[in-house]
Scaffold this motif. Structure first.
Motif, mmCIF file in Angstrom:
data_model
loop_
_atom_site.group_PDB
_atom_site.id
_atom_site.type_symbol
_atom_site.label_atom_id
_atom_site.label_comp_id
_atom_site.label_asym_id
_atom_site.label_seq_id
_atom_site.Cartn_x
_atom_site.Cartn_y
_atom_site.Cartn_z
ATOM 1 N N GLU A 194 13.247 15.755 27.347
ATOM 2 C CA GLU A 194 14.177 15.798 26.226
ATOM 3 C C GLU A 194 15.212 16.896 26.504
ATOM 4 O O GLU A 194 14.841 18.010 26.882
ATOM 5 N N HIS A 253 9.824 13.132 27.423
ATOM 6 C CA HIS A 253 10.042 12.012 26.515
ATOM 7 C C HIS A 253 8.706 11.320 26.247
ATOM 8 O O HIS A 253 7.790 11.356 27.078
ATOM 9 N N PRO A 306 13.557 6.898 21.086
ATOM 10 C CA PRO A 306 14.082 8.256 21.063
ATOM 11 C C PRO A 306 14.109 8.798 19.636
ATOM 12 O O PRO A 306 13.999 8.046 18.667
ATOM 13 N N ARG A 307 14.284 10.086 19.528
ATOM 14 C CA ARG A 307 14.324 10.696 18.198
ATOM 15 C C ARG A 307 15.531 10.218 17.405
ATOM 16 O O ARG A 307 15.471 10.039 16.202
ATOM 17 N N ASP A 321 20.589 6.786 26.059
ATOM 18 C CA ASP A 321 20.171 6.675 24.672
ATOM 19 C C ASP A 321 19.777 5.223 24.392
ATOM 20 O O ASP A 321 19.881 4.346 25.255
#
Length: 347
Positions: free
Chosen positions: A231, A238, A64-65, A146
């Protein structure tokens, strides 16, 4: 080892004279070749060392970012998760689908597999596997959360057993459906209790302690696609999405295998209750579990409610299960008559 982490600092020196406050340059550079004499670092705890070793061994994780520090593991947790490192043989019924390497989701077994797939392909792949589920014997479910929640997911059953409250420590949540009053020892136990649960009595009990929806507000979202693949901020897919393959013969039964749902706030009902309601909705509306995340479930259905009275009754059931963040029953019924996906979220 990091020069920027909290905790007692160690000074990198050529020769250690104080083992509580110093680290030799030779040892420091085994962990970080860029370190020099005079650097201030904090040595990782044993739990962090175990986590680092496991991350190096496990297959590529989702990226993930936002990056989160991994949870520290004790020796027992490390030994459990270490069992999940090797690939598992692809079952004959899943061969030829191009899924890539498969891994076991839980160290306890239960037969649940997972694979990480491109986000832009995830929803299409779910529909493909859903259509073939009667042949393969596996029901697909997209997972989410997450990075920290994804890493903790394999230990969800163990976490449940470790954190099970005593009877005097239990407190009903705000929607009147206490999450800890139903057992969650393993999938078979959840299924057995869900099949015996009186759903009409459950809905009546929930509605007795909840309103018939919220206040008038903007119309509810008409669901036509799965949010688990997107997202939250950009709305773009994603990069990778985790896809679980659950060995069972009905989509509603997958929930009994996915305690990731419980990795959320105290308002989340028990797996038994959500599984039982999902059975009812699959039998009445063809609604099939498509994604599960902490506190969130999405369904895809073949037969959206077309009759206004039936849609209103369904809206009241969903409001009884999850009254927060929703509008009036009339508003929800209008959205349900146009939706091909449902989305319930427990804050």
């Amino acid at each position: 080892m990091s020069p920027n982490r909290e905790g007692p600092a160690l000074e990198v020196v050529e020769t250690v004279t104080n083992r509580y406050g110093q680290l030799s340059l030779r040892e420091a550079r085994l962990l970080d070749p860029s370190l020099a004499v005079g650097a201030k670092v904090r040595a990782p705890s044993p739990g962090e060392v175990l986590t680092f070793v496991l991350d190096e061994l496990r297959p590529g994780a989702l990226q993930p970012r936002q990056r989160y520090p991994p949870p520290a593991l004790d020796v027992r947790g490390f030994e459990l998760l270490r069992k999940l490192v090797p690939e598992v043989p692809t079952p004959a019924s899943l061969q030829g689908l191009g899924l890539g390497p498969l891994h076991a989701l839980y160290p306890e077994g239960y037969g649940v597999l997972y694979v990480d797939v491109p986000g832009e392909e995830a929803e299409r792949l779910w529909h493909t596997l859903d259509a073939q589920a009667s042949r393969t014997g596996y029901r697909p479910v997209l997972l989410g959360g997450d990075e920290r929640e994804m890493k903790a997911m394999p230990l969800a059953w163990q976490q449940y057993r470790d954190e099970l409250p005593t009877p005097e420590g239990r407190a009903p949540n705000y929607i009147g459906l206490p999450r800890d009053e139903d057992p969650m020892d393993d999938p078979a136990t959840v299924l057995a209790h869900a099949e015996r649960l009186d759903v009409d009595a459950l809905v009546a009990k929930a509605r007795a302690s909840a309103s018939d929806g919220g206040e008038e507000r903007e119309p509810s979202r008409v669901g036509t696609s799965l949010e688990a693949v997107l997202e939250p901020l950009s709305g773009e897919p994603h990069a990778r999405v985790r896809l679980a393959l659950v060995p069972t013969d009905a989509a509603w039964k997958t929930l009994a295998h996915l305690p990731v749902l419980m990795q959320a706030g105290e308002s989340t009902p028990s797996l038994v209750k959500v599984t039982a309601l999902s059975r009812r909705w699959e039998e009445c509306h063809g609604a099939r579990v498509a994604s599960v995340r902490p506190g969130i479930v999405e369904w895809v259905m073949d037969r959206p409610a077309k009759d206004r009275d039936a849609a209103l009754a369904l809206a009241r059931e969903q409001l009884a299960l999850e009254p927060s963040e929703m509008g009036t029953a009339a508003q929800e019924a209008t959205a349900l008559m146009q939706s091909t996906t449902w989305y319930l979220w427990w804050d």
